[in-house]
Design a protein around this motif. Structure first.
Motif, PDB file in Angstrom:
ATOM      1  N   SER A   2       0.843  -1.197   0.000  1.00 21.14           N
ATOM      2  CA  SER A   2       0.000   0.000   0.000  1.00 21.14           C
ATOM      3  C   SER A   2       0.876   1.244   0.000  1.00 21.14           C
ATOM      4  O   SER A   2       1.989   1.235   0.537  1.00 21.14           O
ATOM      5  CB  SER A   2      -0.906   0.029   1.240  1.00 21.14           C
ATOM      6  OG  SER A   2      -1.745  -1.113   1.301  1.00 21.14           O
TER       7      SER A   2
ATOM      8  N   TRP B 197      -4.868   7.482  -0.142  1.00 21.10           N
ATOM      9  CA  TRP B 197      -4.251   6.261  -0.648  1.00 21.10           C
ATOM     10  C   TRP B 197      -4.047   6.327  -2.154  1.00 21.10           C
ATOM     11  O   TRP B 197      -4.969   6.656  -2.896  1.00 21.10           O
ATOM     12  CB  TRP B 197      -5.102   5.044  -0.311  1.00 21.10           C
ATOM     13  CG  TRP B 197      -5.158   4.745   1.158  1.00 21.10           C
ATOM     14  CD1 TRP B 197      -6.195   5.009   2.009  1.00 21.10           C
ATOM     15  CD2 TRP B 197      -4.116   4.153   1.947  1.00 21.10           C
ATOM     16  NE1 TRP B 197      -5.858   4.631   3.287  1.00 21.10           N
ATOM     17  CE2 TRP B 197      -4.596   4.100   3.283  1.00 21.10           C
ATOM     18  CE3 TRP B 197      -2.839   3.684   1.662  1.00 21.10           C
ATOM     19  CZ2 TRP B 197      -3.834   3.577   4.325  1.00 21.10           C
ATOM     20  CZ3 TRP B 197      -2.079   3.162   2.700  1.00 21.10           C
ATOM     21  CH2 TRP B 197      -2.577   3.116   4.009  1.00 21.10           C
ATOM     22  N   VAL B 198      -2.836   6.027  -2.580  1.00 18.49           N
ATOM     23  CA  VAL B 198      -2.543   5.937  -4.015  1.00 18.49           C
ATOM     24  C   VAL B 198      -2.991   4.567  -4.524  1.00 18.49           C
ATOM     25  O   VAL B 198      -3.667   4.446  -5.532  1.00 18.49           O
ATOM     26  CB  VAL B 198      -1.038   6.156  -4.282  1.00 18.49           C
ATOM     27  CG1 VAL B 198      -0.745   6.037  -5.771  1.00 18.49           C
ATOM     28  CG2 VAL B 198      -0.604   7.516  -3.748  1.00 18.49           C
ATOM     29  N   TYR B 199      -2.614   3.527  -3.800  1.00 15.21           N
ATOM     30  CA  TYR B 199      -3.127   2.177  -4.025  1.00 15.21           C
ATOM     31  C   TYR B 199      -3.089   1.452  -2.689  1.00 15.21           C
ATOM     32  O   TYR B 199      -2.367   1.863  -1.760  1.00 15.21           O
ATOM     33  CB  TYR B 199      -2.312   1.423  -5.094  1.00 15.21           C
ATOM     34  CG  TYR B 199      -0.853   1.258  -4.742  1.00 15.21           C
ATOM     35  CD1 TYR B 199      -0.431   0.240  -3.887  1.00 15.21           C
ATOM     36  CD2 TYR B 199       0.114   2.121  -5.247  1.00 15.21           C
ATOM     37  CE1 TYR B 199       0.909   0.105  -3.537  1.00 15.21           C
ATOM     38  CE2 TYR B 199       1.448   1.994  -4.893  1.00 15.21           C
ATOM     39  CZ  TYR B 199       1.838   0.979  -4.050  1.00 15.21           C
ATOM     40  OH  TYR B 199       3.152   0.844  -3.694  1.00 15.21           O
TER      41      TYR B 199
ATOM     42  N   SER C 214      -6.140   5.216 -10.647  1.00 11.62           N
ATOM     43  CA  SER C 214      -6.195   3.920  -9.961  1.00 11.62           C
ATOM     44  C   SER C 214      -4.898   3.599  -9.228  1.00 11.62           C
ATOM     45  O   SER C 214      -4.836   2.604  -8.500  1.00 11.62           O
ATOM     46  CB  SER C 214      -6.509   2.800 -10.971  1.00 11.62           C
ATOM     47  OG  SER C 214      -5.467   2.692 -11.938  1.00 11.62           O
ATOM     48  N   GLY C 215      -3.880   4.414  -9.422  1.00 12.66           N
ATOM     49  CA  GLY C 215      -2.616   4.181  -8.742  1.00 12.66           C
ATOM     50  C   GLY C 215      -1.634   3.341  -9.533  1.00 12.66           C
ATOM     51  O   GLY C 215      -0.627   2.886  -8.993  1.00 12.66           O
TER      52      GLY C 215
ATOM     53  N   GLY D  19       2.014   4.830  -9.566  1.00 12.64           N
ATOM     54  CA  GLY D  19       2.635   4.704  -8.251  1.00 12.64           C
ATOM     55  C   GLY D  19       3.038   3.275  -7.944  1.00 12.64           C
ATOM     56  O   GLY D  19       4.112   3.024  -7.376  1.00 12.64           O
TER      57      GLY D  19
ATOM     58  N   GLU E 192      -8.577   5.396  -6.603  1.00 18.91           N
ATOM     59  CA  GLU E 192      -7.963   5.260  -5.285  1.00 18.91           C
ATOM     60  C   GLU E 192      -7.267   6.537  -4.848  1.00 18.91           C
ATOM     61  O   GLU E 192      -7.124   6.784  -3.666  1.00 18.91           O
ATOM     62  CB  GLU E 192      -6.951   4.103  -5.286  1.00 18.91           C
ATOM     63  CG  GLU E 192      -7.612   2.735  -5.268  1.00 18.91           C
ATOM     64  CD  GLU E 192      -8.410   2.456  -3.996  1.00 18.91           C
ATOM     65  OE1 GLU E 192      -7.948   2.828  -2.900  1.00 18.91           O
ATOM     66  OE2 GLU E 192      -9.484   1.884  -4.095  1.00 18.91           O
ATOM     67  N   GLU E 193      -6.811   7.332  -5.806  1.00 18.53           N
ATOM     68  CA  GLU E 193      -6.121   8.572  -5.447  1.00 18.53           C
ATOM     69  C   GLU E 193      -7.167   9.634  -5.091  1.00 18.53           C
ATOM     70  O   GLU E 193      -8.002   9.993  -5.911  1.00 18.53           O
ATOM     71  CB  GLU E 193      -5.250   9.070  -6.601  1.00 18.53           C
ATOM     72  CG  GLU E 193      -4.020   8.238  -6.817  1.00 18.53           C
ATOM     73  CD  GLU E 193      -3.140   8.818  -7.884  1.00 18.53           C
ATOM     74  OE1 GLU E 193      -1.952   9.052  -7.611  1.00 18.53           O
ATOM     75  OE2 GLU E 193      -3.631   9.031  -8.981  1.00 18.53           O
TER      76      GLU E 193
END
Length: 206
Positions: free
Chosen positions: A13, A20-22, A43-44, A47, A204-205
């Motif tokens: 994570s 949260w990025v992922y 969606s990350g 990252g 997610e970001e």
């Protein structure tokens, strides 16, 4: 031909300044595996790729790449293909100049052939004159000059029609068959390529 490495992530994570990025990514990829990291913008994907290549440190979870777990050690094994906004090609430099700056003269012909870029090592064409697929292939050639065990690429289907996407995935499949571990982020999973998929939920970001 390539010293492909295994990638093992468990509960990986990454939290940034806006959330949260992922989150909770678990994946296991064998040496020489080809994996499509799929997801929409936000969606990350980027990252996650940078984390798996040792360019970002995760907030939690565990990561082993080639048996190594620190970002510094992973960076010795992993190379970045074209990742927009991170290692963009210089539009005013030529193909030959990019290869020279990367110290790729000795292997230039070989990596250009492996990536399917129909250019000579002395090609003076400026990057700004290359189309999107050619830029992706050049970025991949520069990455291969480092003789990595893992290579990651972002946005491999951006701006390409179905035929050109299929051609690019075919090249990535061939590289994986030579032992290279490949992770490529895309919006839609490839239809024909023999690739595993790692889907990321959107948004997610935040």
């Amino acid at each position: 031909m390539f010293p492909g490495v295994a990638v093992r992530a468990n509960g990986l994570s990454l939290r940034g300044g806006h959330g949260w990025v992922y989150r909770d990514v678990t994946v296991e990829i064998a040496p020489g595996g080809l994996t499509a990291v799929t997801g929409q913008a936000g969606s990350g994907r980027t990252g996650l790729l940078l984390t798996l290549a040792g360019r970002m440190r995760p907030t939690s979870g565990t990561l082993l790449v080639g048996g190594r777990h620190t970002p510094r050690a992973i960076r010795r094994l992993a190379a970045l293909g074209l990742v927009d906004g991170v290692n963009d090609l210089e539009p005013a430099l030529s193909v030959a100049e990019h290869l020279r700056e990367r110290g790729a003269r000795r292997r230039a012909g070989a990596v250009l052939e492996l990536t399917g870029l129909d250019r000579s090592p002395a090609d003076r064409t400026l990057v700004r004159a290359l189309d999107r697929e050619q830029r992706v292939r050049l970025g991949l050639a520069l990455a291969l000059a480092d003789e990595p065990g893992l290579v990651v690429l972002d946005n491999v289907d951006t701006g390409l029609d179905t035929e050109r996407r299929a051609a690019l995935w075919a090249t990535l499949t061939e590289l994986a068959a030579l032992g290279l571990t490949v992770l490529a982020a895309c919006t839609e999973p490839p239809q024909a390529a023999k690739a595993g998929t790692l889907p990321l939920p959107g948004g997610e970001e935040r």
